[in-house]
Design an enzyme around this catalytic site. Structure first.
Site, short mmCIF file in Angstrom:
data_model
loop_
_atom_site.label_atom_id
_atom_site.label_comp_id
_atom_site.label_asym_id
_atom_site.label_seq_id
_atom_site.Cartn_x
_atom_site.Cartn_y
_atom_site.Cartn_z
CD GLU A 55 -34.13 -0.81 -31.83
OE1 GLU A 55 -34.18 -2.05 -31.96
OE2 GLU A 55 -33.10 -0.14 -32.10
CB ALA A 97 -13.72 -39.87 -27.42
CB ALA A 113 -9.73 -45.95 -23.69
CB SER A 148 -17.05 -39.89 -29.04
OG SER A 148 -17.36 -39.71 -30.40
CG LEU A 169 -19.76 -31.68 -38.63
CD1 LEU A 169 -18.54 -30.80 -38.94
CD2 LEU A 169 -19.88 -31.86 -37.12
NE ARG A 217 -28.61 -35.78 -38.12
CZ ARG A 217 -27.29 -35.65 -37.91
NH1 ARG A 217 -26.56 -34.94 -38.74
NH2 ARG A 217 -26.73 -36.22 -36.87
CD GLU A 269 -21.15 -29.36 -32.77
OE1 GLU A 269 -20.99 -30.57 -32.56
OE2 GLU A 269 -22.24 -28.85 -33.08
#
Ligand SMILES: NC(=O)c1ccc[n+]([C@@H]2O[C@H](COP(=O)([O-])OP(=O)(O)OC[C@H]3O[C@@H](n4cnc5c(N)ncnc54)[C@H](OP(=O)(O)O)[C@@H]3O)[C@@H](O)[C@H]2O)c1
Ligand SMILES: [Zn+2]
Length: 379
Positions: free
Chosen positions: A60, A172, A174, A178, A214, A217, A277
């Site tokens: 609004e 990830a 083996a 990752s 975490l 950035r 995450e």
């Protein structure tokens, strides 16, 4: 609570359609999607506004400022809005007062604001002599924010689940590597989201394997202005030297394996939007518990063939019990290309209409960059 369409003029109905469309431009999260249109007494749409997320102008107020920037006189007009105007002194001031101050004569809204502190906008407007009606496009407005209404009713944060995965759903390899499965453009998008949410949550497994920071950035690795609370869920201790602890006091360990309990603890700390995450166990436990409102998947055109799957058991053993998510057009579209990846945006199956819309909206296939290089580094 379906309104009788005869109570509304074609121009008012068309304005509500436009307000619902405008609302979709905003991001999902702590606040609902809201759109607003200011209508002249002759039925012309003078200004449109929408809400761009927590901490920004409400729809609004946005529409009123659009009108002011245009130099349009809005005294005696009608405000058509998808949610009841708020009455509370939030970060941006109450919309009911802004509407009264602007001299708007009539307000038509679709659905009541479910918040106790915000409730009463309609009453405030009426007390000031504004003609207020509600219920136009009630079902569509309710559906627009159905997950948000659910989260508010359950007194839990809105939950976004984030997965960066290969084409064969691996998060990830083996050997445990990752970082990074997704392209720099996807990472930048993820860091942008981290700067908007209240908290980011991972499991103890991810902390012990990856030692992620975490933080939110910028592209050059600097900390963004707004940082989420970093939450780690699981019974094991988080090591004293874990990067996630940081030094800013914005770290919380949730010693539980119950996702509802974790969300309750975060809600009690004032958190209204959580991004989960990973890793697989945590993603799966939130999905199996039906505690995910929004899914964002960064799909890299990469194959691993082995490694950690994005998800493990969701308790589904037959196709009839499969979770059918729907493509979400809000906040930039259901499918976008980000560098070399696809960014998929989906809504929870909870409360969805029984007809499943499975077509990918082609109009949202927009390229945002050239083919990306893969980079390595910490979270
Ligand atoms: N590509 C991505 O987007 C992404 C993101 C994050 C992680 N990852 C990858 O994911 C992998 C880690 O996955 P993960 O499954 O081992 O770790 P995780 O999901 O981060 O954590 C698993 C741990 O969480 C705890 N936990 C809490 N609630 C639970 C529940 N309801 N069910 C099961 N466990 C629960 C358990 O530890 P306690 O004994 O402490 O309770 C469990 O061992 C890593 O390889 C990481 O690189 C990828
Ligand atoms: Zn408001």
């Amino acid at each position: 609570m379906t309104a009788d369409p005869a109570l509304y003029t074609p121009a008012e109905s068309a304005a509500m359609d436009a307000a619902l469309t405008a609302a979709l431009a905003g991001p999902r999260g702590a606040n609902p999607l809201v759109g607003a249109v200011i209508l002249s007494p002759e039925g012309a749409q003078l200004a449109t506004g929408f809400h761009r997320g927590a901490g920004t102008a409400h729809a609004e107020a946005d529409a009123i400022s659009v009108a002011r920037r245009q130099g349009t006189d809005i005294t005696g007009t009608t405000m058509v809005v998808t949610l009841e105007p708020c009455n509370h002194e939030g970060r941006t001031g109450p919309c009911a007062q802004a509407i009264i101050a602007a001299g708007i004569a009539k307000v038509i809204y679709a659905v009541d604001d479910p918040h106790d502190p915000a409730a009463g906008g309609a009453r405030t407007l009426r007390a000031a002599g504004v003609d207020v009606r509600s219920g136009l496009a009630f079902e569509r407005a309710r559906d627009l924010n159905r997950d948000w209404f659910d989260a508010v009713a359950a007194k839990r944060p809105f939950v976004t689940l984030h997965i960066a995965q290969t084409l064969d759903s691996r998060i990830a390899a083996a050997d445990g590597t990752s970082q990074w499965i997704s392209s720099p453009e996807s990472l930048a998008d993820n860091h942008g989201l981290r700067g908007l949410i209240d908290a980011i949550l991972v499991g103890t497994g991810t902390v012990l394997i990856d030692n992620p920071r975490l933080t939110a950035r910028t592209a050059d690795g600097e900390l963004s202005g707004r940082q989420p609370i970093r939450a780690v869920m699981g019974l094991r201790d988080v090591p004293d030297d874990a990067a996630v602890r940081g030094t800013d006091g914005r770290f919380v360990h949730l010693p539980t394996r119950d996702p509802a309990e974790a969300l309750g603890a975060l809600f009690d700390q004032g958190i209204r939007h959580v991004m989960v995450e990973g890793g697989s166990s945590i993603l799966s436990t939130f999905l199996a518990a039906d505690l995910v409102d929004e899914l964002i998947v960064y799909l890299a055109p990469t194959l691993l063939g082995s490694g950690t799957p994005a998800l493990n058991d969701l308790g589904i053993t037959t196709l009839a019990d499969a979770q059918h998510w729907s493509w979400d057009e809000a906040g930039g579209g259901a499918v976008r290309t980000l560098g070399n990846d696809l960014r998929l945006h989906l809504r929870s199956p909870r409360g969805a209409a029984t007809t499943i819309k499975n077509s990918i909206p082609q109009k949202n296939l927009v390229s945002h960059g050239e083919a990306a290089e893969y980079v390595t580094g910490g979270h």
